[in-house]
Design an enzyme around this catalytic site. Structure first.
Site, PDB file in Angstrom:
ATOM      1  N   GLU A 205     -12.640  29.784 -99.400  1.00 21.15           N
ATOM      2  CA  GLU A 205     -13.998  30.380 -99.913  1.00 21.15           C
ATOM      3  C   GLU A 205     -13.484  31.384-101.374  1.00 21.15           C
ATOM      4  OE1 GLU A 205     -16.034  30.877 -95.593  1.00 21.15           O
ATOM      5  OE2 GLU A 205     -15.202  32.688 -96.608  1.00 21.15           O
ATOM      6  N   LYS A 207     -13.311  34.529-103.325  1.00 21.96           N
ATOM      7  CA  LYS A 207     -13.122  35.899-103.114  1.00 21.96           C
ATOM      8  C   LYS A 207     -13.801  36.576-104.245  1.00 21.96           C
ATOM      9  CE  LYS A 207     -10.163  39.742-101.949  1.00 21.96           C
ATOM     10  NZ  LYS A 207     -10.921  40.719-102.563  1.00 21.96           N
ATOM     11  N   ARG A 212     -18.635  44.766-100.160  1.00 27.85           N
ATOM     12  CA  ARG A 212     -18.698  43.973 -98.711  1.00 27.85           C
ATOM     13  C   ARG A 212     -20.087  44.688 -98.193  1.00 27.85           C
ATOM     14  NH1 ARG A 212     -14.322  42.307 -95.472  1.00 27.85           N
ATOM     15  NH2 ARG A 212     -15.334  41.393 -93.734  1.00 27.85           N
ATOM     16  N   ARG A 227     -18.868  48.414 -96.483  1.00 30.66           N
ATOM     17  CA  ARG A 227     -17.449  48.285 -95.461  1.00 30.66           C
ATOM     18  C   ARG A 227     -16.903  49.417 -94.513  1.00 30.66           C
ATOM     19  NH1 ARG A 227     -13.523  45.665 -98.488  1.00 30.66           N
ATOM     20  NH2 ARG A 227     -11.837  46.128 -96.968  1.00 30.66           N
ATOM     21  N   GLU A 256     -20.822  39.649 -98.853  1.00 28.49           N
ATOM     22  CA  GLU A 256     -20.560  40.274-100.071  1.00 28.49           C
ATOM     23  C   GLU A 256     -21.804  40.281-100.977  1.00 28.49           C
ATOM     24  OE1 GLU A 256     -17.499  41.713-101.977  1.00 28.49           O
ATOM     25  OE2 GLU A 256     -16.197  41.510-100.305  1.00 28.49           O
ATOM     26  N   PHE A 291     -20.470  35.102 -95.729  1.00 33.40           N
ATOM     27  CA  PHE A 291     -19.146  34.275 -95.331  1.00 33.40           C
ATOM     28  C   PHE A 291     -19.071  34.190 -93.738  1.00 33.40           C
ATOM     29  CE2 PHE A 291     -17.529  37.932 -97.310  1.00 33.40           C
ATOM     30  CZ  PHE A 291     -17.059  38.683 -95.980  1.00 33.40           C
ATOM     31  N   ARG A 362      -6.290  43.878 -89.955  1.00 28.92           N
ATOM     32  CA  ARG A 362      -5.863  42.956 -91.229  1.00 28.92           C
ATOM     33  C   ARG A 362      -4.625  42.094 -90.557  1.00 28.92           C
ATOM     34  NH1 ARG A 362      -6.640  43.908 -96.331  1.00 28.92           N
ATOM     35  NH2 ARG A 362      -7.082  46.283 -96.071  1.00 28.92           N
ATOM     36  N   LYS A 368      -5.686  36.393 -98.385  1.00 24.01           N
ATOM     37  CA  LYS A 368      -6.547  36.368 -99.969  1.00 24.01           C
ATOM     38  C   LYS A 368      -5.128  35.929-100.739  1.00 24.01           C
ATOM     39  CE  LYS A 368      -5.553  41.144 -99.711  1.00 24.01           C
ATOM     40  NZ  LYS A 368      -6.426  42.651 -99.658  1.00 24.01           N
TER      41      LYS A 368
END
EC number: 6.5.1.1
Length: 509
Positions: A205, A207, A212, A227, A256, A291, A362, A368
């Site tokens: 997808e 970025k 966010r 976020r 986003e 997303f 994470r 990414k």
């Protein structure tokens, strides 16, 4: 429980580099805690959140300390709650009087702790992971159970209280529409082919270069969070109207939002972020791109594989999906990356279709891919400029997050990439956060996150982290990120070249 016990434990945690020793010290206190405020204080945040104690007001207090400890944690928590409630005519004077009374009952060590607590110098989001390990140790429950409860509750004190009650209390936490969960995060990938090979079946997808958001809808009620879980519903009415019109009764979406130019390109990131504090909320419209779907019409989807969550997302989000491809081959994935860059975005995110939603983590399930290295670091100091920059704070001291809860670890400096406008802005903002200064350097509270572009890193004894950034330059400040979200010093070290590389012995610029 005496407040001095919290102060002593905090000092012990700050005095050791050993993660195990930090966990043991915290767990020992948690086993005896009598109020959730213990957890709040240990991670450097009053249980009431921001209570409006001005930095200068706190530092200007000059009160004779008490000869011995007598304050309890509940005493301090109650006093801070009463302080936060002071308002109306004469509030400033009454607030100073309230703080003076509290400080008069505190020992010298307790006064020092309170000053750092109220000015944000104790606020260590990096200690969050250590605290979660300590909660698990104190309650003798699996760490993953504690982390999941925290993901869903969003509150460390509530999670700790439940854990000490028993594992069943932790299991009772559920996704609640209207209460935000911590966003799942992506790790850097070495390359697009490498990410595809590692993750197997994937979605690739765009970025997006936006902010966010997490949106919650229950009937006609819609709430929008950033976020950092800050609610911004009232500043984004166009997003509220759009989500209210989606074909569902209840939903939680991750995505986003960004401001676009007339030809569909992203406007500068700062323009998007300015909307969250704008007075005229219609001055610049935002466009959402979703997303992920975490809940749909009464069904929680957090533990479903991404493949199923994307099916739900397509049913509910319609034309508002982030661009990308599902299960692309290498050539199609490369085309998606090229399209993202051509559209003015940062790159792509490669996601395992078998992954569950690991909120607040994470991990490697999302990776990414960007054409240049970037790091989110914390500004810990700055030097005065010279020449045409005389009178402005210019050369930034950059710190990476210590994953074990210590202060940021310096990994480099840069003065490159700063426009005249940004120089003026950062001079005002950093002076407002100054903790110490001399003729050359201003040291600041580590509150501002900044995105740095770099060519790589190298081994260097110059900085405490043992690494130095190569050709670092400023991309932008990140007001949407908390210092707890900055990249760790381990992430910086992971960019070191392999043995024998010419870069590994080149001196930092």
């Amino acid at each position: 429980m005496l407040f001095s016990e919290v102060v002593e434990t905090s000092a012990a945690v700050g005095a050791t580099r050993s993660r195990l020793a930090k966990v043991e010290a915290l767990a020992g206190l948690l086993r005896r805690m009598t109020t959730p405020a213990v957890v709040s204080f240990l991670v450097g945040v009053p249980s009431q959140g921001r209570i409006g104690a001005g930095w200068r007001t706190v530092l200007d207090l000059d009160v004779e300390p008490a000869p011995g400890p007598s304050l309890t944690v509940s005493d301090v928590d109650g006093a801070l709650g009463a302080f936060a409630a002071i308002s109306g005519k004469g509030a400033a004077g009454r607030r100073v009087a309230a703080l003076t009374d509290l400080f008069a009952r505190a020992t010298a060590a307790e006064q020092d702790f309170l000053k750092r607590l109220l000015t944000g110098e104790l606020r260590q989001g990096a200690l969050e992971g250590v605290m979660l390990d300590a909660v698990a140790r104190a309650a003798d429950v699996p760490g993953e159970v504690v982390r999941r409860a925290f993901m869903l509750s969003g509150s460390l004190p509530a999670t700790a209280t439940a854990a000490l009650t028993g594992e069943a209390a932790l299991a009772a936490f559920r996704l609640e529409v209207g209460r935000p969960v911590r966003p799942m995060l992506a790790s850097p990938a070495e390359s697009l082919p490498g990410a595809l090979a590692e993750l197997g079946a994937t979605a690739v997808e765009h970025k997006l270069d936006g902010a966010r958001i997490q949106v919650h809808r229950d009937g006609d009620g819609v709430r929008v969070f950033t976020r950092t879980l800050r609610e911004v519903t009232t500043t984004v009415p166009e997003l509220v109207d759009l989500v209210r019109g989606l074909p569902c009764t209840s939903v939680v979406l991750d995505g986003e939002t960004l401001a676009l130019t007339d030809d569909g390109k992203p406007r500068p990131f700062q323009e998007t972020m300015s909307r969250f504090g704008a007075q005229d909320v219609r001055e610049l419209l935002l466009s959402p791109f979703f997303f992920d779907c975490l809940h749909l019409d009464g069904e929680d989807l957090l533990d479903r594989p991404l493949r199923e969550r994307l099916d739900a997302l397509r049913r509910v989000a319609g034309d508002h999906l982030v661009p990308g491809a599902v299960e692309p081959g290498p050539e199609e994935a490369a085309r998606v990356l090229d399209e993202a860059l051509a559209a003015g975005h940062e790159g792509v995110v490669v996601k395992s279709l078998d992954s569950v939603y690991a909120a607040g983590r994470r991990g490697r399930a999302w990776q990414k891919v960007k054409p240049v290295h970037t790091l989110d670091l914390v500004v810990i100091g700055v030097e005065w400029g010279s020449g045409r920059r005389k009178g402005l704070l210019s050369n930034l001291h950059l710190g990476a997050r210590d994953p074990d809860g210590g202060p940021p670890v310096m990994v480099g400096k840069t003065f490159k990439g700063l426009t005249d406008e940004l120089l003026a802005w950062q001079t005002r903002e950093l002076l407002a956060r100054a903790t110490d200064r001399d003729d050359w350097v201003v040291r600041v509270r580590p509150e501002l996150v900044i995105e740095i572009e770099l060519d790589g890193v190298q081994v260097s004894p110059r900085y405490p982290g043992g690494v130095a950034l190569r050709f670092a330059r400023v991309v932008r400040y990140r007001p949407d990120k908390d210092p707890a979200e900055a990249d760790t010093v381990d992430a910086v070290r992971a960019l070191l070249p392999g043995p024998g590389s010419a870069e590994s012995t080149t001196e930092a610029p």
